[in-house]
Write a protein that holds these residues in place. Structure first.
Motif, short mmCIF file in Angstrom:
data_model
loop_
_atom_site.label_atom_id
_atom_site.label_comp_id
_atom_site.label_asym_id
_atom_site.label_seq_id
_atom_site.Cartn_x
_atom_site.Cartn_y
_atom_site.Cartn_z
N PRO A 161 3.96 0.88 -1.52
CA PRO A 161 3.46 1.92 -0.77
C PRO A 161 2.25 3.10 -1.37
CG PRO A 161 5.52 2.30 -1.54
CD PRO A 161 5.21 1.07 -1.80
N VAL A 162 2.42 3.03 -2.56
CA VAL A 162 1.35 3.84 -3.10
C VAL A 162 -0.07 3.51 -3.16
CG1 VAL A 162 0.46 4.94 -5.39
CG2 VAL A 162 2.95 5.30 -4.96
N MET A 163 -0.09 2.06 -3.32
CA MET A 163 -1.25 1.36 -3.11
C MET A 163 -1.79 1.32 -1.60
SD MET A 163 -2.97 1.11 -5.94
CE MET A 163 -4.20 0.31 -5.24
N ALA A 164 -0.95 1.20 -0.85
CA ALA A 164 -1.30 1.31 0.58
C ALA A 164 -2.03 2.62 0.83
CB ALA A 164 -0.13 0.90 1.32
N VAL A 165 -1.30 3.85 0.38
CA VAL A 165 -1.88 4.74 0.64
C VAL A 165 -3.23 4.97 0.03
CG1 VAL A 165 -1.60 7.55 0.42
CG2 VAL A 165 0.44 6.13 1.07
N VAL A 166 -3.36 4.48 -1.17
CA VAL A 166 -4.72 4.57 -1.98
C VAL A 166 -5.77 4.06 -1.14
CG1 VAL A 166 -5.72 3.64 -4.00
CG2 VAL A 166 -3.75 4.90 -4.26
N ARG A 210 5.41 9.88 0.35
CA ARG A 210 4.43 8.53 -0.21
C ARG A 210 3.23 9.04 -0.12
NH1 ARG A 210 9.04 6.75 -1.06
NH2 ARG A 210 8.26 8.01 -2.75
N LEU A 211 2.61 9.84 0.91
CA LEU A 211 1.36 10.26 1.03
C LEU A 211 0.87 11.05 -0.33
CD1 LEU A 211 -0.74 10.13 3.02
CD2 LEU A 211 -0.14 12.33 4.03
N ILE A 251 -6.68 5.92 2.01
CA ILE A 251 -7.58 6.92 1.72
C ILE A 251 -9.08 6.59 1.43
CG2 ILE A 251 -7.91 8.89 -0.13
CD1 ILE A 251 -5.18 9.02 -0.19
N ASP A 263 2.18 10.92 -3.31
CA ASP A 263 2.23 9.85 -4.43
C ASP A 263 0.86 9.34 -4.47
OD1 ASP A 263 4.81 10.60 -5.12
OD2 ASP A 263 5.60 8.83 -4.43
N GLY A 264 0.60 8.83 -3.15
CA GLY A 264 -0.79 8.16 -2.93
C GLY A 264 -2.13 9.10 -3.40
N LEU A 265 -1.90 10.32 -3.08
CA LEU A 265 -3.38 11.31 -3.26
C LEU A 265 -3.16 11.52 -4.88
CD1 LEU A 265 -3.01 13.88 -0.51
CD2 LEU A 265 -4.81 12.58 -1.23
#
Lengths: 314, 281
Positions: A14-19, B116-117, A22, B119-121
């Motif tokens: 999920p982290v990489m999906a958000v990355v 999750r958002l 963005i 974490d992504g940032l």
């Protein structure tokens, strides 16, 4: 260990999906029409339309996002019109200096930071301790890029001990590489050594207050053995985590240090790409560094669980 | 917080040496920013080609740069940009962080998505995300503030969320709930006051990061436009002339270091007084 590992690896998805999302959205943050901005004022409407289609910017947003995911998963980060090559190749060509710089700075940070912190803790309250902590407070606050400039002035311009800027590959010219790398590595690593020193000190102090240390002392072991053998090993556990965080922070710092010392790495690549409005390259550098950051954190977490079994059972 | 408790922590703040030194140095910068026109000796944007790269002297206390601009006046005026970016970023990250943190800490379903958002940032190296946002939006003070607020907001959000999670199970919150208070009222009246301490501590560190990051962006040429006097821009112009004129980059960098030091001292002191659990020995 296996379930922990699996959970930790799956958490990356999920982290990489958000990355990736963005990074995809970056191009849509450009004010106005991104294609006209990219091609400049001389572009004909036909060129603009062509590029827009080539980049898929004429399709709905969710379709563009899915296409972007698909490309990234295939390892395709787009094409740099300016450099006339795939972005992945441009990244690969520029990765070596950045990695060498990061690793050298990490070495500097650990070699200075860990012993300083341990010595300060072992002699808590002594002038050594106070002095080291004062220097480390300064070290945390001194901007690395400014320190670099002062180093250049002092060691390269005045003393002429080291070259002011430039880069040589370790593979072709190891001696040259070393002389070029000393100033960048020290100025980049110094900030982080201060952080590592502070954390090492506080971890060490915490460990030295525990019962087993008192027992070891009561057994009649020399203070030196107690501090450096019994204490040090347990204090090292959180320090490993900090070194992981440090490595990640160094990626960002390396970008800036490269500009100061004219090192042809990813930092110079992204800054020149910004000036040329070469957005696929900007996206590529950001995506790859974020992926590296996530990967390093994963490795650190796994190492951490390996060193400290308590973590796995949480 | 009871009325009686208030004076004690204020008094403890006023007695903390880190707070005193940090606040005093910061005050100097604030005064410099507000009184910039009065305390600077030259117009910082006026180019005097005949007077370029002169070393520090009685006319130009900190020398001149490659365009003949007075470095002292540039440093004084540069504090305006730095403080503006620092304060605004601190306020925006606090507001955004409180909103996001309260929602995430209070609503289990939104929690997963929001975190999750965040974490992504946080998965981006901070300065690279800021550079990328500036690359898309272009130079400008407001764009710098927005970019840095996006980059640093998740830290505050995570802090507030964890504070909320640790407090929401306490007895007095359960009591408020049993009395029929609504969630929003509980969040604002009973939970938020407990976040003030951590928020102040975090805010002073974000203030410091933002000032540093603003200077880095300026130095890289992607921050505030080059004609605006800012510490990062002046250091960048000093880089080109480092062989002949060390003073151009030395003094704005020293101001930057001092500002960062004062905010770190302030943050350390606030933490010791307001949130002793977080104290590093």
């Amino acid at each position: 260990m296996a379930p922990y590992l699996l959970r930790r690896v799956l958490a990356v998805i999920p982290v990489m999906a958000v990355v990736v999302t963005i990074v995809f959205l970056l191009i849509h943050l450009i004010p106005g029409d991104p294609v006209s901005v990219m091609l400049g004022p001389d572009a004909t409407p036909a060129q603009i339309q062509g590029t827009r289609q080539a980049l898929g910017l004429d399709r709905p947003l969710y379709e563009q996002l899915l296409a972007f995911y698909a490309r990234v998963l295939r390892g395709d980060l787009g094409h740099s019109y300016f450099l006339d090559r795939p972005v992945t190749r441009a990244l690969a060509e520029r990765a070596e200096p950045t990695i060498v710089l990061m690793l050298s700075a990490l070495l500097v940070a650990v070699v200075i930071g860990v012993p300083s912190g341990i010595v300060a803790a072992a002699h808590r309250g002594s002038p050594w301790d106070r002095g080291l902590m004062l220097v480390s407070l300064l070290g945390v606050c001194v901007p690395g890029f400014w320190l670099s400039l002062n180093f250049i002035y002092f060691f390269a311009v005045r003393l002429r001990w080291l070259p002011a800027a430039g880069y040589a590959s370790v593979l072709t010219d190891p001696v040259g590489a070393l002389t070029y790398m000393v100033l960048p590595a020290v100025s980049l690593g110094f900030n982080q050594s201060a952080l590592i020193a502070r954390i090492s000190r506080s971890c060490m102090l915490e460990v030295l207050q525990q019962d087993y240390i008192r027992t070891a002392r009561a057994k009649g072991l020399s203070p030196r053995v107690v501090t450096y053998v019994h204490g040090f090993r347990n204090a090292l556990v959180p320090v490993v985590a900090v070194i992981g965080i440090t490595t990640a922070i160094l990626i960002g710092g390396a970008v800036v240090t490269e500009i100061v010392f004219n090192i042809p790495g990813l930092g110079r690549l992204i800054i020149s790409a910004i000036l040329r409005r070469d957005y696929p390259v900007v996206q590529g550098v950001v995506l790859v560094t974020a992926a590296a950051y996530v990967f390093i954190n994963l490795v650190v977490d796994v190492l951490y669980a390996f060193i400290d079994p308590r973590i796995r059972y949480d | 917080m009871t009325e009686a408790a208030r004076p004690t922590w204020l008094r403890r703040l006023a007695r903390n040496p880190s707070v005193i030194v940090g606040a005093a140095v910061l005050l100097v910068f604030v005064l410099a920013a507000f009184l910039a026109d009065a305390v600077s000796t030259h117009n910082p944007t006026r180019l005097v080609p005949g007077n370029r790269l002169t070393p520090p002297s009685a006319q130009n206390y900190l020398g001149t740069d490659e365009f003949g601009r007075d470095v002292y006046s540039l440093v004084i005026h540069g504090s305006r940009v730095s403080l503006l970016v620092g304060v605004t970023t601190m306020l925006l990250t606090s507001l955004g962080g409180v909103a996001v943190g309260l929602v995430a800490g209070y609503n289990r379903r939104l929690d997963t998505i929001v975190m999750r958002l965040m974490d992504g940032l946080m998965a981006f190296p901070a300065i690279l995300l800021a550079i990328a946002l500036m690359a898309a939006r272009g130079p400008g003070v407001w764009n710098v503030i927005m970019a840095l607020s996006i980059v640093y907001m998740p830290r505050t959000a995570i802090l507030i969320r964890s504070t909320v999670l640790s407090i929401r199970e306490l007895d007095y919150i359960q009591a408020a709930r049993a009395l029929g208070r609504r969630d929003l009222a509980i969040a604002v009246r009973h939970i938020l006051p407990n976040c003030v301490g951590p928020l102040l501590v975090q805010g002073s560190f974000i203030f410091a990061y933002a000032i540093l990051a603003e200077a880095i962006l300026g130095f890289l040429g992607v921050g505030v436009p080059p004609y605006v006097p800012s510490w990062g821009n002046v250091i960048a112009s000093g880089k080109n002339v480092i062989r002949e004129a060390f003073w151009v980059s030395l003094f704005p960098g020293a101001a930057l270091t001092l500002a960062g030091l004062s905010l770190n001292l302030l943050g350390d002191g606030l933490r010791d007084v307001l949130d002793p659990r977080l104290r590093v020995q």
